[in-house]
Design a protein around this motif. Structure first.
Motif, PDB file in Angstrom:
ATOM      1  N   ILE A  92      35.417 -44.468  42.125  1.00 56.68           N
ATOM      2  CA  ILE A  92      34.552 -43.869  41.115  1.00 56.68           C
ATOM      3  C   ILE A  92      33.342 -43.258  41.813  1.00 56.68           C
ATOM      4  CG2 ILE A  92      35.304 -45.355  39.227  1.00 56.68           C
ATOM      5  CD1 ILE A  92      32.767 -46.989  39.564  1.00 56.68           C
ATOM      6  N   CYS A 112      28.529 -49.653  38.820  1.00 59.48           N
ATOM      7  CA  CYS A 112      27.747 -48.488  39.214  1.00 59.48           C
ATOM      8  C   CYS A 112      26.795 -48.906  40.334  1.00 59.48           C
ATOM      9  CB  CYS A 112      26.927 -47.962  38.031  1.00 59.48           C
ATOM     10  SG  CYS A 112      27.945 -47.287  36.705  1.00 59.48           S
ATOM     11  N   GLY A 119      26.650 -43.455  32.470  1.00 62.50           N
ATOM     12  CA  GLY A 119      27.171 -42.102  32.248  1.00 62.50           C
ATOM     13  C   GLY A 119      27.314 -41.294  33.519  1.00 62.50           C
ATOM     14  N   GLU A 120      26.582 -41.662  34.576  1.00 59.53           N
ATOM     15  CA  GLU A 120      26.644 -40.947  35.839  1.00 59.53           C
ATOM     16  C   GLU A 120      27.627 -41.608  36.806  1.00 59.53           C
ATOM     17  OE1 GLU A 120      22.640 -40.991  37.217  1.00 59.53           O
ATOM     18  OE2 GLU A 120      21.913 -39.774  35.569  1.00 59.53           O
ATOM     19  N   CYS A 121      28.167 -42.695  36.384  1.00 60.77           N
ATOM     20  CA  CYS A 121      29.081 -43.487  37.221  1.00 60.77           C
ATOM     21  C   CYS A 121      30.470 -43.368  36.636  1.00 60.77           C
ATOM     22  CB  CYS A 121      28.587 -44.943  37.204  1.00 60.77           C
ATOM     23  SG  CYS A 121      29.599 -46.091  38.120  1.00 60.77           S
ATOM     24  N   ARG A 122      31.356 -42.588  37.280  1.00 62.07           N
ATOM     25  CA  ARG A 122      32.687 -42.378  36.727  1.00 62.07           C
ATOM     26  C   ARG A 122      33.724 -42.447  37.819  1.00 62.07           C
ATOM     27  NH1 ARG A 122      30.469 -36.788  34.304  1.00 62.07           N
ATOM     28  NH2 ARG A 122      28.628 -37.408  35.000  1.00 62.07           N
TER      29      ARG A 122
END
Length: 122
Positions: A92, A112, A119-122
């Motif tokens: 991720i 994360c 939301g910034e960690c995908r």
């Protein structure tokens, strides 16, 4: 106790006289295929095939069957079902994962990096 012994010996004798094998060998993490489930009679020469449960696979070189011999015994079942290897659960962006194992049934936890919003960690 002696009644059980007599009944057990009688069952063996009946099987040999009628040319029948008893219950086929058990396979850890697997079972006979559907065609053989629920059967209680296995005539001489019956070849019972096996399958592994979902999430398991036969090891290399496994022989996936057992045969009822002329002496009313089963051939040795030379099969082993092992857990499937799932591999890397995936990377991720701006994060990482922890997993103690990568086989069927294992869990991976994704996190994360510090200071990164979900939301910034995908």
């Amino acid at each position: 106790m002696s009644e059980r012994l007599v009944l057990g010996l009688l069952a063996v004798w009946v099987a040999r006289v009628t040319g029948d094998c008893g219950t086929p060998p058990r396979l850890n993490n697997g079972s006979p295929t559907d065609a053989f489930l629920g059967l209680s009679s296995f005539p001489l020469g019956t070849k019972v095939t096996y399958r592994c449960y979902p999430g398991y696979t036969f090891t290399s070189g496994s022989r996936r069957f057992s045969t009822c011999n002329a002496d009313s015994t089963w051939t040795t079942l030379r099969s082993t079902c092992e857990k499937l290897i799932c591999g890397n659960p995936g990377e991720i962006l701006n994060g990482y994962y922890e997993a103690s194992d990568v086989t069927f049934g294992s869990q991976a936890m994704f996190y994360c990096d510090p200071g990164i919003e979900v939301g910034e960690c995908r």
